[in-house]
Write a protein that holds these residues in place. Structure first.
Motif, PDB file in Angstrom:
ATOM      1  N   THR A 328       0.856  -1.180   0.000  1.00 49.30           N
ATOM      2  CA  THR A 328       0.000   0.000   0.000  1.00 49.30           C
ATOM      3  C   THR A 328       0.896   1.235   0.000  1.00 49.30           C
ATOM      4  N   GLU A 329       0.819   2.036  -1.068  1.00 56.52           N
ATOM      5  CA  GLU A 329       1.805   3.102  -1.231  1.00 56.52           C
ATOM      6  C   GLU A 329       1.536   4.299  -0.329  1.00 56.52           C
ATOM      7  N   ASN A 330       0.266   4.650  -0.126  1.00 55.55           N
ATOM      8  CA  ASN A 330      -0.061   5.845   0.654  1.00 55.55           C
ATOM      9  C   ASN A 330      -1.125   5.532   1.705  1.00 55.55           C
ATOM     10  N   PRO A 331      -0.731   4.869   2.810  1.00 56.13           N
ATOM     11  CA  PRO A 331      -1.721   4.590   3.864  1.00 56.13           C
ATOM     12  C   PRO A 331      -2.269   5.868   4.485  1.00 56.13           C
ATOM     13  N   TYR A 332      -1.482   6.916   4.539  1.00 54.67           N
ATOM     14  CA  TYR A 332      -1.915   8.272   4.848  1.00 54.67           C
ATOM     15  C   TYR A 332      -1.487   9.150   3.669  1.00 54.67           C
ATOM     16  N   SER A 333      -2.092  10.307   3.541  1.00 55.67           N
ATOM     17  CA  SER A 333      -1.745  11.182   2.423  1.00 55.67           C
ATOM     18  C   SER A 333      -0.310  11.664   2.489  1.00 55.67           C
ATOM     19  N   ASP A 334       0.267  11.718   3.687  1.00 53.04           N
ATOM     20  CA  ASP A 334       1.642  12.205   3.840  1.00 53.04           C
ATOM     21  C   ASP A 334       2.630  11.098   4.185  1.00 53.04           C
ATOM     22  N   VAL A 335       2.236   9.858   4.011  1.00 56.09           N
ATOM     23  CA  VAL A 335       3.106   8.709   4.280  1.00 56.09           C
ATOM     24  C   VAL A 335       3.275   7.911   2.997  1.00 56.09           C
ATOM     25  N   MET A 336       4.517   7.563   2.660  1.00 58.25           N
ATOM     26  CA  MET A 336       4.843   6.844   1.428  1.00 58.25           C
ATOM     27  C   MET A 336       5.558   5.544   1.765  1.00 58.25           C
ATOM     28  N   VAL A 337       5.131   4.452   1.159  1.00 57.02           N
ATOM     29  CA  VAL A 337       5.638   3.125   1.500  1.00 57.02           C
ATOM     30  C   VAL A 337       6.041   2.372   0.235  1.00 57.02           C
ATOM     31  N   THR A 338       7.213   1.774   0.259  1.00 59.83           N
ATOM     32  CA  THR A 338       7.581   0.758  -0.722  1.00 59.83           C
ATOM     33  C   THR A 338       8.107  -0.454   0.038  1.00 59.83           C
ATOM     34  N   ALA A 339       8.013  -1.625  -0.596  1.00 62.02           N
ATOM     35  CA  ALA A 339       8.485  -2.860   0.035  1.00 62.02           C
ATOM     36  C   ALA A 339       9.283  -3.662  -0.980  1.00 62.02           C
ATOM     37  N   TYR A 340      10.176  -4.496  -0.459  1.00 55.50           N
ATOM     38  CA  TYR A 340      11.130  -5.215  -1.301  1.00 55.50           C
ATOM     39  C   TYR A 340      11.344  -6.626  -0.754  1.00 55.50           C
ATOM     40  N   LYS A 341      11.743  -7.522  -1.666  1.00 54.49           N
ATOM     41  CA  LYS A 341      12.045  -8.901  -1.297  1.00 54.49           C
ATOM     42  C   LYS A 341      13.430  -9.248  -1.805  1.00 54.49           C
ATOM     43  N   GLY A 342      14.271  -9.776  -0.915  1.00 58.99           N
ATOM     44  CA  GLY A 342      15.622 -10.139  -1.288  1.00 58.99           C
ATOM     45  C   GLY A 342      15.698 -11.548  -1.825  1.00 58.99           C
ATOM     46  N   PRO A 343      16.832 -11.893  -2.443  1.00 59.35           N
ATOM     47  CA  PRO A 343      17.026 -13.261  -2.948  1.00 59.35           C
ATOM     48  C   PRO A 343      16.884 -14.311  -1.852  1.00 59.35           C
ATOM     49  N   ASP A 344      17.167 -13.936  -0.598  1.00 59.03           N
ATOM     50  CA  ASP A 344      17.039 -14.855   0.533  1.00 59.03           C
ATOM     51  C   ASP A 344      15.684 -14.735   1.205  1.00 59.03           C
ATOM     52  N   ASN A 345      14.705 -14.109   0.496  1.00 50.67           N
ATOM     53  CA  ASN A 345      13.349 -13.909   0.997  1.00 50.67           C
ATOM     54  C   ASN A 345      13.277 -12.931   2.167  1.00 50.67           C
ATOM     55  N   LYS A 346      14.330 -12.162   2.372  1.00 51.25           N
ATOM     56  CA  LYS A 346      14.248 -11.079   3.349  1.00 51.25           C
ATOM     57  C   LYS A 346      13.284 -10.024   2.834  1.00 51.25           C
ATOM     58  N   ILE A 347      12.445  -9.519   3.713  1.00 50.24           N
ATOM     59  CA  ILE A 347      11.482  -8.482   3.366  1.00 50.24           C
ATOM     60  C   ILE A 347      11.936  -7.161   3.984  1.00 50.24           C
ATOM     61  N   VAL A 348      11.924  -6.098   3.192  1.00 46.08           N
ATOM     62  CA  VAL A 348      12.298  -4.767   3.665  1.00 46.08           C
ATOM     63  C   VAL A 348      11.184  -3.793   3.291  1.00 46.08           C
ATOM     64  N   MET A 349      10.766  -2.993   4.240  1.00 46.05           N
ATOM     65  CA  MET A 349       9.819  -1.910   3.971  1.00 46.05           C
ATOM     66  C   MET A 349      10.496  -0.581   4.277  1.00 46.05           C
ATOM     67  N   VAL A 350      10.303   0.403   3.418  1.00 42.44           N
ATOM     68  CA  VAL A 350      10.809   1.747   3.665  1.00 42.44           C
ATOM     69  C   VAL A 350       9.606   2.683   3.727  1.00 42.44           C
ATOM     70  N   VAL A 351       9.495   3.396   4.837  1.00 40.91           N
ATOM     71  CA  VAL A 351       8.350   4.267   5.088  1.00 40.91           C
ATOM     72  C   VAL A 351       8.848   5.694   5.271  1.00 40.91           C
ATOM     73  N   VAL A 352       8.353   6.613   4.452  1.00 38.11           N
ATOM     74  CA  VAL A 352       8.677   8.028   4.576  1.00 38.11           C
ATOM     75  C   VAL A 352       7.457   8.739   5.135  1.00 38.11           C
ATOM     76  N   ASN A 353       7.588   9.301   6.331  1.00 35.86           N
ATOM     77  CA  ASN A 353       6.522  10.109   6.923  1.00 35.86           C
ATOM     78  C   ASN A 353       6.876  11.572   6.705  1.00 35.86           C
ATOM     79  N   ASN A 354       6.252  12.185   5.724  1.00 35.40           N
ATOM     80  CA  ASN A 354       6.547  13.567   5.373  1.00 35.40           C
ATOM     81  C   ASN A 354       5.620  14.549   6.075  1.00 35.40           C
ATOM     82  N   GLY A 355       4.818  14.034   6.996  1.00 31.04           N
ATOM     83  CA  GLY A 355       3.872  14.884   7.706  1.00 31.04           C
ATOM     84  C   GLY A 355       4.380  15.335   9.061  1.00 31.04           C
ATOM     85  N   ASN A 356       3.541  16.041   9.760  1.00 30.57           N
ATOM     86  CA  ASN A 356       3.904  16.615  11.055  1.00 30.57           C
ATOM     87  C   ASN A 356       3.332  15.844  12.239  1.00 30.57           C
ATOM     88  N   ALA A 357       2.782  14.663  11.990  1.00 26.99           N
ATOM     89  CA  ALA A 357       2.209  13.853  13.060  1.00 26.99           C
ATOM     90  C   ALA A 357       2.780  12.445  13.007  1.00 26.99           C
TER      91      ALA A 357
END
Length: 550
Positions: A328-357
């Motif tokens: 889900t890319e924008n769970p809030y209007s000011d929050v941005m999410v991407t997710a990734y899967k590694g060759p070893d099935n490691k999961i990584v999520m990167v979340v940018v909270n560009n808001g003030n809360a």
């Protein structure tokens, strides 16, 4: 009764209720659905430009910082370099390129201008076109640079045909259009071979008129491997035509700001926003401008900047070969999410909270099973700092992301752990781990009461230092509103810094929740951490006390 007065009263009441409802909505957790079976682009890497020949070369220490992937390093995996029109200067590129490659980076080379005699204006500057009668000589020039680098221990992964063909300043430059690229590739493209990828485009604003003709040419497209562009005056956009032709899309140069120091906050967070947008636009690679500059990742004194730490939130954990997966890319209007899967099935999520809360996020993970996610954050006060481990239960967990911050969540384990009161973080030697040298300790002490379990865990230790965390899990049926715990060392250990809690005292120590983690819902946990000094013995794991964990 005065009707106007009643209307005013109703209006005031309505607005008050609406405001309360808005506040409630803002406080509710939103959901991120992550689906490991939905795959997008393969990540080739994140990188930057080494400007030797124009600016001083990167030092050995700076190269380690840029291309290493341990704590305090950036984790870059692509080095871009300039192809000097004068072959006598090619030697300048070798030392840094060799070391970057030893650290695992791949190399991209870009020319700003062909040699002057090959151009219509007989000059290296102010544009001028490559004359068709010199296509063969220019290909030889580019291949000569590739051969020089290979013979000196730094073989290229890719070579560009021209940097910014639409920009003709009073420094090295050359004017190309889309048909020029087609004609050159048709005439010379077969000479570059399978081991050297050819990058086409690199227009100032990722303008597609320079690359669409190549992609639409049944012959030229066979000799182009990477569709490249810059983001000056542009925002990242998907390139379906390039993807349909099986080409990688690379962003090969940009900086978000060159007037302000790289530590100015929250201005530095613009890098995280652009990185997110680039990944969401299916870019395979993102390459910044100069690696070392006062506005860049490494400052002139060799220290990593806020912009550098933001880059490392992606580059250290989303490694080459990872695939972006559904999230889900924008769970809030000011929050941005991407997710990734590694060759070893490691999961990584990167979340940018560009808001003030602060934002509360519930995560549902599909088609993958992990035991927990470990959080690392960069904000105005944190620099890729450990922020606790979040256990997965039935494929779900919940966490908070602080305002104006970027957080990376890295999976650990492949099976869901039990709801035991003890917490042990598994040892990891991967480049994604924030600790690379010392082994993590499994020492822990838990006090389990009617309401909560409070666990002290030594997460890492070395000769005279350690890091540890305290996890508080609400085992009751009602929320814990505000928490305070304390502990005492008997071996001389002392705490030097902490994160994700208000820490007071100097032994005994006490910690209380922050605004965003002071409430613990039933079945949920909060975790805070700290670093300290100790003697040469094993790190102590003292009992944790408090009214919630008696």
């Amino acid at each position: 009764m005065n009707n106007n007065k009643n209307k005013g009263l109703y209006k005031t009441l309505f607005l008050s209720i609406a405001g309360l409802c808005l506040a409630c909505t803002q406080a509710l957790a939103q959901t991120i659905n992550v689906n490991a079976a939905t795959e997008y682009q393969t990540i080739r890497g994140f990188g930057g430009m080494n400007g030797v020949g124009w600016i001083n070369d990167l030092t050995t220490s700076q190269l380690e910082t840029a291309f290493g992937s341990d704590q305090g390093q950036l984790g870059l995996s692509i080095m871009r370099m300039r192809i000097d029109p004068n072959s006598a200067n090619w030697r300048l590129q070798v030392p840094a390129a060799v070391r970057a490659r030893q650290l695992g980076a791949i190399l991209l080379a870009s020319p700003w201008s062909p040699p002057a005699h090959m151009k219509s204006n007989k000059s290296l500057i102010n544009g001028g076109k490559l004359l068709p009668e010199y296509y063969g000589d220019y290909a030889t020039h580019l291949l000569g640079f590739a051969d020089h680098m290979s013979r000196n221990g730094a073989p290229l992964h890719a070579i560009s045909l021209q940097n910014e063909p639409d920009w003709h300043p009073d420094y090295e430059s050359c004017d190309w259009n889309g048909n020029d690229f087609v004609n050159f590739l048709n005439a010379q493209g077969s000479r570059f071979g399978a081991d050297l990828q050819v990058a086409v485009g690199e227009a100032v604003g990722f303008t597609k008129r320079f690359t669409d003709p190549v992609l639409n040419s049944p012959t030229a497209v066979q000799h182009a491997d990477i569709i490249a562009g810059h983001l000056y005056g542009a925002v990242p956009q998907d390139y379906p035509l390039a993807r349909s032709k099986g080409k990688e899309v690379w962003m090969t140069e940009h900086y978000t700001d060159s007037k302000n120091d790289a530590d100015v906050w929250p201005l530095a967070l613009d890098v995280g926003v652009e990185l997110h947008r680039s990944m969401a636009a299916n870019f395979n690679a993102y390459i910044w401008w100069y690696i070392r500059r006062f506005y860049s990742f490494i400052k002139e004194d060799g220290q990593v900047s806020k912009r550098g730490y933001i880059m490392s939130q992606y580059a250290r954990f989303v490694r080459p070969g990872f695939k972006r997966i559904g999230a889900t890319e924008n769970p809030y209007s000011d929050v941005m999410v991407t997710a990734y899967k590694g060759p070893d099935n490691k999961i990584v999520m990167v979340v940018v909270n560009n808001g003030n809360a602060s934002r509360n996020l519930n995560v549902n993970l599909q088609n993958a099973t992990v035991a927990s996610f470990v959080k690392y954050s960069t904000s105005d006060t944190l620099n890729v700092s450990y922020g606790g481990a979040y256990r997965m239960t039935n494929g779900a967990t919940s966490f908070w992301v602080e305002p104006k911050s970027i957080a990376t969540f890295v999976s650990e384990g492949t099976t869901t752990s039990s709801s035991s009161s003890s917490s042990v973080r598994s040892s990891s030697s991967s480049s994604s781990s924030i600790v690379s040298s010392s082994s993590r300790s499994s020492s822990s002490v838990a006090n389990t009461g009617a309401n909560a379990s409070c666990t002290y865990v030594v997460t890492n230790q070395w000769n005279n230092g350690y890091t540890a965390s305290i996890r508080i899990t609400n085992n009751g049926t009602t929320a814990i509103n505000g928490w305070n715990v304390s502990w005492n060392y008997t071996d001389g250990s002392r705490i030097s810094n902490s994160w994700n809690a208000n820490l007071t005292g100097s032994n005994p120590y006490a910690a209380s929740g922050l605004s965003w983690n002071s409430v613990i819902q039933p079945g949920q946990s909060v975790e805070f951490g700290f670093q300290g000094t100790k003697n040469n013995n094993a790190a102590q794991a003292p009992a944790v006390t408090g009214s919630i964990c008696r």
